[in-house]
Design an enzyme around this catalytic site. Structure first.
Site, PDB file in Angstrom:
ATOM      1  N   HIS A   1       0.909  -1.347  -0.091  1.00  0.00           N
ATOM      2  CA  HIS A   1       0.025   0.034   0.029  1.00  0.00           C
ATOM      3  C   HIS A   1       0.987   1.303   0.274  1.00  0.00           C
ATOM      4  CE1 HIS A   1      -3.676   2.369   1.271  1.00  0.00           C
ATOM      5  NE2 HIS A   1      -2.662   3.129   1.846  1.00  0.00           N
ATOM      6  N   GLU A   2       1.862   1.241   0.991  1.00  0.00           N
ATOM      7  CA  GLU A   2       2.668   2.518   0.852  1.00  0.00           C
ATOM      8  C   GLU A   2       3.577   2.676  -0.173  1.00  0.00           C
ATOM      9  OE1 GLU A   2       1.910   4.742   3.231  1.00  0.00           O
ATOM     10  OE2 GLU A   2       0.673   3.462   4.358  1.00  0.00           O
TER      11      GLU A   2
ATOM     12  N   HIS B   1       1.585   4.552  -2.735  1.00  0.00           N
ATOM     13  CA  HIS B   1       1.918   6.179  -2.500  1.00  0.00           C
ATOM     14  C   HIS B   1       3.498   6.526  -2.730  1.00  0.00           C
ATOM     15  CE1 HIS B   1      -1.578   6.994  -0.296  1.00  0.00           C
ATOM     16  NE2 HIS B   1      -1.308   6.031   0.578  1.00  0.00           N
TER      17      HIS B   1
ATOM     18  N   GLU C   1      -4.582   7.904  -2.851  1.00  0.00           N
ATOM     19  CA  GLU C   1      -5.183   6.719  -2.345  1.00  0.00           C
ATOM     20  C   GLU C   1      -5.506   5.554  -3.397  1.00  0.00           C
ATOM     21  OE1 GLU C   1      -4.692   5.821   0.723  1.00  0.00           O
ATOM     22  OE2 GLU C   1      -4.208   7.592   1.584  1.00  0.00           O
TER      23      GLU C   1
END
Length: 499
Positions: A264-265, A268, A294
């Site tokens: 997930h990170e 980003h 997101e």
């Protein structure tokens, strides 16, 4: 004109240096700062925040921006967008009294340490007073900014997703609820096995650290321009495209928690590392709205990271870096990481029930802002909504109302971005599949092709283009939830053998 532009660039450079200092302080607060040192850091945070405030609201700078704004036709696209955005920022800051701005900056810097202590001690009352102040400040600041918005909460939503309001979100969440809740009911009634012991098998922390670093690199995160550390709540911070910092949290008997946190990170982080070089030195050199940001993290975590093709591509190297995978059949692994089970913790939630967690937070913060909910009763309110939407009730504040850091950091209105991001991600994925065989690229481990597609269509633009403009340009449509709903239905109908 050249002299004015040069002066503008000099002031913006100073602002960016102050902002970078604030980011580094924030990083320190959430990673390695000693408990007793956080009070001083909060004071420094307030001091530097005022430096930025005074710079942006100085008579010299305001007049300079006004002069440049009058000559917008002589500016290039980047300069024009910078002037537009900085004008908007000045207007917001001018309406906030300096003393209140400084006090609030100190409050949110200090409150994150208070939140962490409250979470670790499982005691909402330790954090309650700070939380009240944070909401009070946000209400006060939003009132200063109100123009055409229908309510105060809409002002806060616009801080993270421009053009969004609660009326649109109410319709948006209603459409998701009408589709997701019946699908969840069918999944829960399915006779397909839903017990995967490997998900909670202990894996030593050092092995997890090694594998997660490998995983981030495999996805395309550049460790020459970034780091991966640890914090109570995972996050990504962009100090510069050449200094992007991510964190995760390792739990020995939940190894896939950190795995999907890092995926997930990385979404980003890769976004920030791929911002266009032509934007460096400007205020546009970071990701766009929180919804589009997101969308990238949710795209990597779920659409890529929870696909069978992704694990087929990583399996050989994954086994070398993560020996526990040797004991897991790949199809069993795929079903396991897509296990649907209503849970207490948002960051651990499965893809299907995730948006229900966001609805809980959306309704609570909207209710507090509109004066309909009492912060003193927040744990009780939280638990009631969790039972209503997900059928689970927290036994502690730590796994309930205290689980997220966002409110402690003053991020009121941020949570809807996660749900919007999931919808944007599915819409982007639909278009990507028209352009390339995504599954085959994943099987072949060609993450660079996927990363390049996202770079060229989204990442390079930073804040130069708005989210609505980007989505329309990429997909030919405005925000359209049907792609997300269709994606979930197709995926989980196959996994759980639904009719």
């Amino acid at each position: 004109m050249k002299k004015k532009l040069k002066k503008f660039e000099e002031i913006i450079k100073e602002k960016k240096l102050i902002d970078a200092s604030l980011e580094i302080l924030q990083w320190d607060l959430e990673t390695t700062a000693p408990k007793k040192g956080k009070e001083l850091i909060a004071d420094v945070f307030g001091y530097l925040s005022m430096k930025s405030y005074n710079l942006m609201t100085s008579e010299e700078f305001i007049k300079l921006v006004e002069k440049l704004s009058e000559k917008k036709e002589k500016l290039n696209d980047i300069q024009r967008k910078e002037i537009e955005d900085i004008t908007e920022e000045i207007e917001k800051m001018k309406k906030i009294p300096p003393k209140e701005y400084e006090e609030y900056s100190k409050l949110v810097a200090r409150s994150q340490g208070v939140w962490e202590e409250a979470k670790n001690k499982n005691d909402f009352n330790l954090f309650k007073d700070d939380l009240k102040k944070i909401f009070e400040y946000n209400i006060k600041f939003a009132k200063y900014q109100m123009k055409d918005e229908k309510n105060i909460y809409d002002v806060l939503l616009n801080e993270y997703e421009k053009g969004m309001d609660s009326e649109k979100l109410d319709k948006f969440f209603k459409s998701l609820r009408e589709e997701i809740v019946p699908l969840l009911k069918k999944v829960k009634e399915s006779k397909v096995k839903n017990d995967f012991e490997f998900l909670s098998k202990k894996v030593d922390i050092e092995t997890q650290r090694r594998f997660n670093r490998y995983l981030a690199s495999y996805l395309g995160f550049d460790f020459d321009r970034g780091v991966l550390a640890e914090s109570e709540h995972p996050f990504t911070m962009n100090i510069d495209k050449n200094d992007v910092r991510m964190t995760t949290k390792f739990i020995e008997d939940q190894p896939f928690s950190s795995i999907f946190s890092v995926i997930h990170e990385s979404g980003h982080g890769i976004y920030e590392q791929q911002i266009g070089d032509d934007l460096q030195g400007t205020i546009l050199a970071s990701g766009g709205s929180m919804g589009i940001h997101e969308s990238q993290s949710r795209f990597y975590e779920n659409i890529l990271g929870r696909s069978l093709a992704f694990w087929e591509g990583i399996y050989k190297n994954g086994i070398e870096n993560f020996p526990a995978l040797k004991e897991i059949d790949i199809n069993e692994l795929y079903r396991g990481v897509n296990k649907v089970e209503p849970s207490l913790i948002r960051t651990e939630a499965d893809e299907l029930t995730y948006s229900l967690h966001i609805m809980v937070r959306y309704e609570i913060e909207k209710g507090i802002i509109n004066g309909e909910l009492d912060i003193d009763k927040l744990p009780e309110i939280w638990n009631k909504k969790m039972e209503e939407y997900l059928g689970v009730v927290p036994e502690t504040d730590s796994e309930g109302v205290l689980q997220d850091v966002h409110w402690a950091g003053g991020m009121i209105g941020y949570f809807p971005s996660y749900a919007l991001g999931s919808v944007y991600a599915a819409q982007i994925y639909h278009k990507m599949k028209e352009d390339m065989d995504v599954d085959q690229l994943l099987r072949d481990g060609k993450m660079d092709r996927i990363k390049g597609w996202l770079r060229d269509r989204i990442h390079v633009y930073g804040k130069l283009r708005g989210t609505a403009e980007l989505i329309k340009e990429i997909t030919g449509e405005d925000l359209e939830p049907k792609y997300y709903i269709d994606y979930l239905k197709e995926k989980y109908s196959k996994i759980y053998n639904l009719d």
